[in-house]
Design an enzyme around this catalytic site. Structure first.
Site, short mmCIF file in Angstrom:
data_model
loop_
_atom_site.label_atom_id
_atom_site.label_comp_id
_atom_site.label_asym_id
_atom_site.label_seq_id
_atom_site.Cartn_x
_atom_site.Cartn_y
_atom_site.Cartn_z
N CYS A 113 25.68 52.87 5.85
CA CYS A 113 24.43 53.52 5.42
C CYS A 113 24.27 54.91 6.02
O CYS A 113 23.45 55.69 5.54
CB CYS A 113 23.24 52.64 5.78
SG CYS A 113 23.38 51.00 5.06
N HIS A 253 16.85 56.69 5.81
CA HIS A 253 17.62 55.72 5.04
C HIS A 253 16.67 54.62 4.59
O HIS A 253 15.86 54.11 5.37
CB HIS A 253 18.73 55.14 5.91
CG HIS A 253 19.37 53.93 5.31
ND1 HIS A 253 19.89 53.92 4.05
CD2 HIS A 253 19.56 52.68 5.81
CE1 HIS A 253 20.37 52.72 3.78
NE2 HIS A 253 20.19 51.94 4.82
N ASN A 283 18.17 49.03 -1.17
CA ASN A 283 19.03 49.72 -0.21
C ASN A 283 20.35 50.06 -0.91
O ASN A 283 21.14 49.17 -1.21
CB ASN A 283 19.26 48.78 0.99
CG ASN A 283 20.16 49.39 2.05
OD1 ASN A 283 20.78 50.42 1.83
ND2 ASN A 283 20.23 48.73 3.19
O1 UT7 Z 1 21.03 49.35 5.69
C1 UT7 Z 1 21.03 49.23 7.08
C2 UT7 Z 1 21.20 47.90 7.53
N1 UT7 Z 1 20.35 46.89 6.98
C3 UT7 Z 1 19.08 46.75 7.37
O2 UT7 Z 1 18.55 47.61 8.02
C4 UT7 Z 1 18.37 45.47 7.06
C5 UT7 Z 1 17.69 44.99 8.28
N2 UT7 Z 1 16.99 43.73 8.17
C6 UT7 Z 1 15.96 43.49 7.35
O3 UT7 Z 1 15.58 44.33 6.57
C7 UT7 Z 1 15.26 42.16 7.47
O4 UT7 Z 1 15.69 41.52 8.65
C8 UT7 Z 1 15.48 41.23 6.27
C9 UT7 Z 1 14.70 41.75 5.09
C10 UT7 Z 1 16.96 41.14 5.93
C11 UT7 Z 1 14.96 39.81 6.57
O5 UT7 Z 1 13.62 39.85 6.96
P1 UT7 Z 1 13.13 39.05 8.24
O6 UT7 Z 1 11.67 39.22 8.32
O7 UT7 Z 1 13.97 39.51 9.40
O8 UT7 Z 1 13.42 37.55 7.83
P2 UT7 Z 1 14.40 36.49 8.51
O9 UT7 Z 1 15.82 36.88 8.28
O10 UT7 Z 1 13.98 36.26 9.91
O11 UT7 Z 1 14.08 35.21 7.64
C12 UT7 Z 1 12.76 34.64 7.59
C13 UT7 Z 1 12.76 33.50 6.61
C14 UT7 Z 1 13.89 32.52 6.78
O12 UT7 Z 1 13.41 31.22 6.54
P3 UT7 Z 1 13.02 30.24 7.77
O13 UT7 Z 1 14.30 30.10 8.55
O14 UT7 Z 1 11.94 30.96 8.51
O15 UT7 Z 1 12.57 29.01 7.06
C15 UT7 Z 1 14.86 32.89 5.68
O16 UT7 Z 1 15.66 31.81 5.26
O17 UT7 Z 1 12.87 34.00 5.27
C16 UT7 Z 1 13.91 33.30 4.58
N3 UT7 Z 1 14.52 34.18 3.60
C17 UT7 Z 1 14.09 34.28 2.33
N4 UT7 Z 1 13.11 33.64 1.64
C18 UT7 Z 1 12.93 33.97 0.35
C19 UT7 Z 1 15.54 35.04 3.77
N5 UT7 Z 1 15.79 35.70 2.63
C20 UT7 Z 1 14.91 35.23 1.71
C21 UT7 Z 1 14.67 35.52 0.35
N6 UT7 Z 1 13.67 34.87 -0.28
N7 UT7 Z 1 15.38 36.45 -0.32
#
Ligand code: UT7
Length: 326
Positions: A113, A253, A283
Site C-alpha cells: 500500500c 492511504h 482499499n
Molecule cells: O492497506 C493497509 C493494510 N490494511 C489495513 O490497514 C487494514 C487494517 N485492519 C482493518 O481495517 C480492520 O482490522 C478490519 C476492517 C480488517 C477488521 O475490523 P476489526 O474491527 O479489527 O474486526 P475484527 O477483525 O476484530 O473482527 C471482529 C468480528 C469478528 O467476529 P467475532 O470473532 O467478534 O465473533 C470477525 O469474525 O467481526 C467479524 N468479521 C466480520 N463480520 C461480518 C470479520 N469480517 C467480517 C465481515 N462481515 N466481512
C-alpha cells in the site's frame, strides 16, 4: 534547486461496481458491518480480460494528457504494484510498450500500500539528481485476483484501480518537498501473500491451502498502521518546519475510515483537512493515493501553493509520507 513537480494526474477504475449488498449475497457479511467497521460502501472490480497494466495504462494516458506531455518525452516509468500482470517482467515494461514511451526506462516497486509513495520518492529523487526530466509514477492494483472470495475477513476490504502522476523537473518553490520511507520486515506475516515466490512454489497442496491468496490479521495491522502513519506524517512536517496548520489537504492511504480518523486525530488534523474516498473504492493498495489526488485535482480543489500531506502504510510492513507544494 531542481525539484519534481506534479504536472498531470490521472486515474482509472474498472466499470464494474460491487456494493456491500452484492457481497452479502455470497458470504456471511452485511452492509452494516462493512460500513461501520471500514467505511466502505462499494468497490470497482475488473472483469475477465482486464489486467493491472490495462488500468495503469489508462491512468497514465489521462495524466500525460493533462500534463501535455507526449509518451516519447518520458524518461522513466515506475509502477507501484503488488499485483503485476506477471511475477516478472515488470508491469511498468508493459505500460511502457502500451504507451509507446520508447525513451523510458521502466520498473516496478513492491511496497504494497506504500508502493505509490515509494515510487514517487524514487522518481522525484531521480529528477532532483538531474538524471531525469519527466517521470511517470503509477500506483495500480488488481487485488480482486489475489483475494479469497470466501474469506469475509479480507475480501470485503479491497478493490481494483490505478492512479498516475507526471513528474517534471522545475525550479521554484513548487513540487515534492520531501519524502520519508520506512519498513519493518519482522512482522511480514501479518499482511502478505505466501505463494508463489521461491519460498512456496506452486503445488496442488499449496493451492489447496490457499497460499496464493492475500492473508491479513486485520486488527493487528490496524494498530501498527495508525501509529506508523501518524509518526511518518509528523516526520514530514518537522522536516519542512511546518505544522498541521500549514496542511491544506491530508491524503492518506485509504484502507479503513477508522484508520484515517484515528491517524488524523493523532496528528491533530481537522476533518475538513482529510480526504476520504474509501467509501467508493475500498482499499486499492498502491492506487489509493494517486486516485484520490486525481479526484481532488480534477474537482478543482487544489490551488497553487497548497500543501498536501500524503501518507501510507502497508504490507512489508512499509510506511511512507510525502509533502507536496502544489
Ligand atoms: O492497506 C493497509 C493494510 N490494511 C489495513 O490497514 C487494514 C487494517 N485492519 C482493518 O481495517 C480492520 O482490522 C478490519 C476492517 C480488517 C477488521 O475490523 P476489526 O474491527 O479489527 O474486526 P475484527 O477483525 O476484530 O473482527 C471482529 C468480528 C469478528 O467476529 P467475532 O470473532 O467478534 O465473533 C470477525 O469474525 O467481526 C467479524 N468479521 C466480520 N463480520 C461480518 C470479520 N469480517 C467480517 C465481515 N462481515 N466481512
Amino acid at each position: 534547486m531542481i525539484r519534481a513537480r506534479i504536472t498531470g494526474t490521472g486515474s482509472y477504475v474498472p466499470d464494474k461496481v460491487a456494493t456491500n449488498f452484492d457481497l452479502e449475497k455470497f458470504i456471511d457479511t452485511s452492509d452494516e458491518w462493512i460500513r461501520t467497521r471500514t467505511g466502505i460502501v462499494e468497490r470497482h472490480l475488473v472483469v475477465e480480460g482486464e489486467n493491472t497494466s490495462d488500468l495503469a495504462t489508462r491512468a497514465a494516458q489521462r495524466a500525460l494528457e493533462m500534463a501535455g506531455v507526449a509518451p516519447t518525452e518520458i524518461d522513466l516509468i515506475i509502477v507501484g504494484t503488488i499485483t503485476g500482470d506477471y511475477p516478472w517482467p515488470a508491469t511498468a515494461c508493459i505500460v511502457q510498450s502500451n504507451l509507446g514511451a520508447v525513451n523510458a526506462g521502466a520498473y516496478d516497486v513492491s511496497a504494497a500500500c506504500s508502493g505509490f509513495l515509494y515510487a514517487l520518492a524514487a522518481g522525484a529523487d531521480r529528477i532532483a539528481a538531474g538524471n531525469a526530466r519527466k517521470v511517470l509514477v503509477i500506483g495500480a492494483e488488481v487485488l480482486s485476483r489475489i483475494l479469497d472470495w470466501s474469506d469475509r475477513n479480507t475480501c470485503v476490504l479491497f478493490g481494483d484501480g490505478a492512479g498516475a502522476v507526471v513528474l517534471e523537473a522545475c525550479e521554484g518553490d513548487q513540487g515534492i518537498l520531501s519524502s520519508h520511507l520506512y519498513a519493518d520486515g519482522s512482522q511480514l506475516e501479518l499482511l502478505y501473500q505466501p505463494g508463489f515466490g521461491t519460498r512456496i512454489t506452486p503445488s496442488a497442496e499449496a493451492i489447496a491451502r490457499g497460499d496464493h491468496y492475500l492473508k491479513m490479521q486485520g486488527n493487528e495491522v490496524f494498530k501498527v498502521a495508525v501509529r506508523s502513519m501518524a509518526e511518518v506524517a509528523k516526520i514530514a512536517l518537522d522536516a519542512n518546519g511546518m505544522t498541521t496548520e500549514d496542511v491544506n489537504l491530508f491524503i492518506p492511504h485509504q484502507a479503513n475510515i477508522r484508520i484515517l480518523d484515528a491517524t488524523a486525530k493523532r496528528i491533530g488534523l481537522r476533518d475538513d483537512q482529510v480526504y476520504v474516498n474509501v467509501d467508493r473504492f475500498g482499499n486499492t493498495s498502491g492506487a489509493t493515493i494517486p486516485i484520490a489526488l486525481d479526484e481532488v485535482n480534477r474537482a478543482g480543489r487544489l490551488k497553487r501553493g497548497d500543501i498536501l500531506l500524503l501518507d501510507a502504510f502497508g504490507g512489508g510492513f512499509t510506511w511512507a509520507s510525502a509533502l507536496v507544494r502544489w
